[in-house]
Motif scaffolding. Structure first.
Motif, PDB file in Angstrom:
ATOM      1  N   CYS A 134     -32.604  21.026   1.581  1.00 14.21           N
ATOM      2  CA  CYS A 134     -32.650  20.961   0.125  1.00 14.21           C
ATOM      3  C   CYS A 134     -32.896  19.507  -0.289  1.00 14.21           C
ATOM      4  N   CYS A 135     -33.944  19.286  -1.034  1.00 16.56           N
ATOM      5  CA  CYS A 135     -34.357  17.900  -1.336  1.00 16.56           C
ATOM      6  C   CYS A 135     -34.388  17.637  -2.838  1.00 16.56           C
ATOM      7  N   VAL A 136     -34.159  16.378  -3.159  1.00 16.17           N
ATOM      8  CA  VAL A 136     -34.278  15.895  -4.529  1.00 16.17           C
ATOM      9  C   VAL A 136     -34.966  14.535  -4.490  1.00 16.17           C
ATOM     10  N   ASP A 137     -35.964  14.340  -5.316  1.00 14.60           N
ATOM     11  CA  ASP A 137     -36.620  13.033  -5.447  1.00 14.60           C
ATOM     12  C   ASP A 137     -36.002  12.274  -6.609  1.00 14.60           C
ATOM     13  N   ALA A 138     -35.909  10.966  -6.446  1.00 19.72           N
ATOM     14  CA  ALA A 138     -35.331  10.129  -7.505  1.00 19.72           C
ATOM     15  C   ALA A 138     -36.156   8.858  -7.648  1.00 19.72           C
ATOM     16  N   GLU A 139     -36.272   8.431  -8.883  1.00 11.32           N
ATOM     17  CA  GLU A 139     -36.962   7.165  -9.132  1.00 11.32           C
ATOM     18  C   GLU A 139     -36.285   6.425 -10.277  1.00 11.32           C
ATOM     19  N   PHE A 140     -36.473   5.110 -10.264  1.00 15.05           N
ATOM     20  CA  PHE A 140     -35.842   4.260 -11.274  1.00 15.05           C
ATOM     21  C   PHE A 140     -36.789   3.111 -11.581  1.00 15.05           C
ATOM     22  N   SER A 141     -36.874   2.759 -12.859  1.00 14.98           N
ATOM     23  CA  SER A 141     -37.716   1.630 -13.258  1.00 14.98           C
ATOM     24  C   SER A 141     -36.928   0.722 -14.192  1.00 14.98           C
ATOM     25  N   GLY A 207     -28.698   3.096 -14.077  1.00 14.59           N
ATOM     26  CA  GLY A 207     -28.799   1.896 -14.907  1.00 14.59           C
ATOM     27  C   GLY A 207     -27.509   1.092 -14.950  1.00 14.59           C
ATOM     28  N   TYR A 208     -26.355   1.789 -14.902  1.00 16.46           N
ATOM     29  CA  TYR A 208     -25.079   1.071 -14.906  1.00 16.46           C
ATOM     30  C   TYR A 208     -24.962   0.178 -13.665  1.00 16.46           C
ATOM     31  N   ASN A 209     -25.421   0.721 -12.525  1.00 14.05           N
ATOM     32  CA  ASN A 209     -25.408  -0.075 -11.288  1.00 14.05           C
ATOM     33  C   ASN A 209     -26.361  -1.248 -11.376  1.00 14.05           C
ATOM     34  N   TYR A 210     -27.569  -0.974 -11.881  1.00 12.72           N
ATOM     35  CA  TYR A 210     -28.569  -2.042 -11.878  1.00 12.72           C
ATOM     36  C   TYR A 210     -28.226  -3.161 -12.847  1.00 12.72           C
ATOM     37  N   GLU A 211     -27.551  -2.809 -13.928  1.00 10.33           N
ATOM     38  CA  GLU A 211     -27.149  -3.850 -14.871  1.00 10.33           C
ATOM     39  C   GLU A 211     -26.221  -4.857 -14.189  1.00 10.33           C
ATOM     40  N   ASN A 215     -27.314  -8.847 -13.396  1.00 13.89           N
ATOM     41  CA  ASN A 215     -26.433  -9.894 -13.909  1.00 13.89           C
ATOM     42  C   ASN A 215     -25.915 -10.780 -12.777  1.00 13.89           C
ATOM     43  N   GLU A 216     -25.605 -10.169 -11.646  1.00 14.90           N
ATOM     44  CA  GLU A 216     -25.161 -10.958 -10.492  1.00 14.90           C
ATOM     45  C   GLU A 216     -26.294 -11.833  -9.969  1.00 14.90           C
ATOM     46  N   PHE A 217     -27.501 -11.273  -9.930  1.00 10.35           N
ATOM     47  CA  PHE A 217     -28.668 -12.053  -9.494  1.00 10.35           C
ATOM     48  C   PHE A 217     -28.872 -13.256 -10.407  1.00 10.35           C
ATOM     49  N   CYS A 218     -28.783 -13.037 -11.701  1.00 11.39           N
ATOM     50  CA  CYS A 218     -28.982 -14.136 -12.651  1.00 11.39           C
ATOM     51  C   CYS A 218     -27.939 -15.233 -12.445  1.00 11.39           C
ATOM     52  N   GLY A 219     -26.695 -14.837 -12.188  1.00  8.89           N
ATOM     53  CA  GLY A 219     -25.665 -15.831 -11.930  1.00  8.89           C
ATOM     54  C   GLY A 219     -25.924 -16.628 -10.669  1.00  8.89           C
ATOM     55  N   ASN A 220     -26.450 -15.962  -9.645  1.00  7.88           N
ATOM     56  CA  ASN A 220     -26.715 -16.629  -8.363  1.00  7.88           C
ATOM     57  C   ASN A 220     -27.954 -17.504  -8.400  1.00  7.88           C
ATOM     58  N   TYR A 221     -28.895 -17.199  -9.294  1.00  6.08           N
ATOM     59  CA  TYR A 221     -30.173 -17.914  -9.319  1.00  6.08           C
ATOM     60  C   TYR A 221     -30.367 -18.775 -10.563  1.00  6.08           C
ATOM     61  N   GLY A 222     -29.431 -18.780 -11.474  1.00  3.22           N
ATOM     62  CA  GLY A 222     -29.551 -19.639 -12.648  1.00  3.22           C
ATOM     63  C   GLY A 222     -30.464 -19.106 -13.731  1.00  3.22           C
ATOM     64  N   PHE A 223     -30.529 -17.772 -13.868  1.00  4.95           N
ATOM     65  CA  PHE A 223     -31.349 -17.147 -14.912  1.00  4.95           C
ATOM     66  C   PHE A 223     -30.461 -16.533 -15.993  1.00  4.95           C
ATOM     67  N   LYS A 224     -31.080 -16.260 -17.123  1.00  4.83           N
ATOM     68  CA  LYS A 224     -30.492 -15.360 -18.104  1.00  4.83           C
ATOM     69  C   LYS A 224     -31.500 -14.259 -18.364  1.00  4.83           C
ATOM     70  N   VAL A 225     -30.993 -13.032 -18.556  1.00  7.40           N
ATOM     71  CA  VAL A 225     -31.854 -11.866 -18.708  1.00  7.40           C
ATOM     72  C   VAL A 225     -31.874 -11.427 -20.169  1.00  7.40           C
ATOM     73  N   SER A 226     -33.010 -10.906 -20.599  1.00  4.12           N
ATOM     74  CA  SER A 226     -33.132 -10.373 -21.959  1.00  4.12           C
ATOM     75  C   SER A 226     -34.095  -9.197 -21.948  1.00  4.12           C
ATOM     76  N   ASP A 227     -34.018  -8.392 -23.015  1.00  3.62           N
ATOM     77  CA  ASP A 227     -34.908  -7.239 -23.188  1.00  3.62           C
ATOM     78  C   ASP A 227     -34.897  -6.307 -21.980  1.00  3.62           C
ATOM     79  N   LEU A 228     -33.705  -6.042 -21.455  1.00  3.59           N
ATOM     80  CA  LEU A 228     -33.573  -5.168 -20.297  1.00  3.59           C
ATOM     81  C   LEU A 228     -33.727  -3.705 -20.716  1.00  3.59           C
ATOM     82  N   GLU A 229     -34.712  -3.049 -20.134  1.00  6.36           N
ATOM     83  CA  GLU A 229     -34.949  -1.626 -20.366  1.00  6.36           C
ATOM     84  C   GLU A 229     -34.988  -0.906 -19.025  1.00  6.36           C
ATOM     85  N   MET A 230     -34.277   0.231 -18.941  1.00 10.66           N
ATOM     86  CA  MET A 230     -34.166   0.947 -17.664  1.00 10.66           C
ATOM     87  C   MET A 230     -34.381   2.441 -17.880  1.00 10.66           C
TER      88      MET A 230
END
Length: 238
Positions: A134-141, A207-211, A215-230
């Motif tokens: 039994c299979c399910v496909d999943a995608e996220f952008s 999306g809750y996971n990716y947020e 945010n962790e990536f931005c803290g580690n790399y010195g970025f700030k994120v805006s206009d996040l759409e998922m």
């Protein structure tokens, strides 16, 4: 075009594209570049010998006159007077005051440009859940903008890239960051989709996971994120 001018032109093109460090750290890459541009193998070997003898490093640190350079090349590369003179003239022109100033001004030019702009990213990940046929496909952008807010943190993360090529372009830094982001998303989303053996994923909730991830990536790399759409999508069973 005589040989001296041809070799000098190609070496300058390499430096302008890859930085002076490339001559010091990748002499065999320079040799292959010369061969690919139809430089005679004997001439390419002469340049390789001077690179292995660390002529560029010596010229960076010393203000040698032409005669001193000729003598050094002749001694370190075991060449005759004519060959040493040809190579010394080539390097004297290559390391002209004008070129030295230009190379110095270009150091970290791409990094400075990158830090002064906002960059848009569009990422996508796909995975599949499978249980007893039994299979399910999943995608996220996800799409978002990143802007540098802490240069010191970012320069630390990009140390290897900036050291290998201080002339790296802003677009190349963008591609480097994009590659990291894609790899992180792909790995985490695949883990999310396949985490449970008996329960299919709900990509719409990822999306809750990716947020948290972005945010962790931005803290580690010195970025700030805006206009996040998922957006997440899970297929029916098949």
């Amino acid at each position: 075009m005589n040989l001296e001018k041809q070799l000098g032109t190609i070496l300058k093109q390499i430096i302008d594209q890859e930085s002076l460090n490339y001559l010091k750290t990748n002499p065999f890459g320079v040799y292959q570049n010369l061969i690919d541009k139809d430089v005679a193998e004997h001439s390419a070997r002469l340049i390789l010998m001077t690179l292995l003898a660390k002529i560029p490093e010596k010229l960076e640190r010393n203000n040698w006159d032409l005669e001193t350079l000729i003598q050094y090349i002749q001694k370190e590369c075991c060449l005759n007077q004519d060959a040493a003179e040809t190579l010394a003239n080539l390097y004297e022109k290559l390391f002209s005051p004008e070129n030295r100033v230009n190379w110095k001004q270009r150091v970290n030019e791409g990094f400075i440009e990158f830090c002064g702009r906002s960059w848009h990213f569009k990422l996508k990940a796909e995975s599949a859940w499978n249980n007893d046929g039994c299979c399910v496909d999943a995608e996220f952008s996800a799409s978002f903008d990143l802007e540098v807010c802490d240069k010191e943190i970012l320069v630390g993360q990009l140390k290897a890239l900036l050291t290998s090529n201080p002339y790296v372009k802003a677009e190349a830094i963008y591609q480097h960051i994009e590659k990291i982001l894609k790899a992180e998303l792909s790995k985490d989303f695949d883990g999310y989709v396949t985490a449970e053996d008996y329960y299919p994923p709900v990509a719409e909730d990822y999306g809750y996971n990716y947020e948290e991830i972005i945010n962790e990536f931005c803290g580690n790399y010195g970025f700030k994120v805006s206009d996040l759409e998922m957006d997440g999508e899970t297929s029916d069973y098949y």
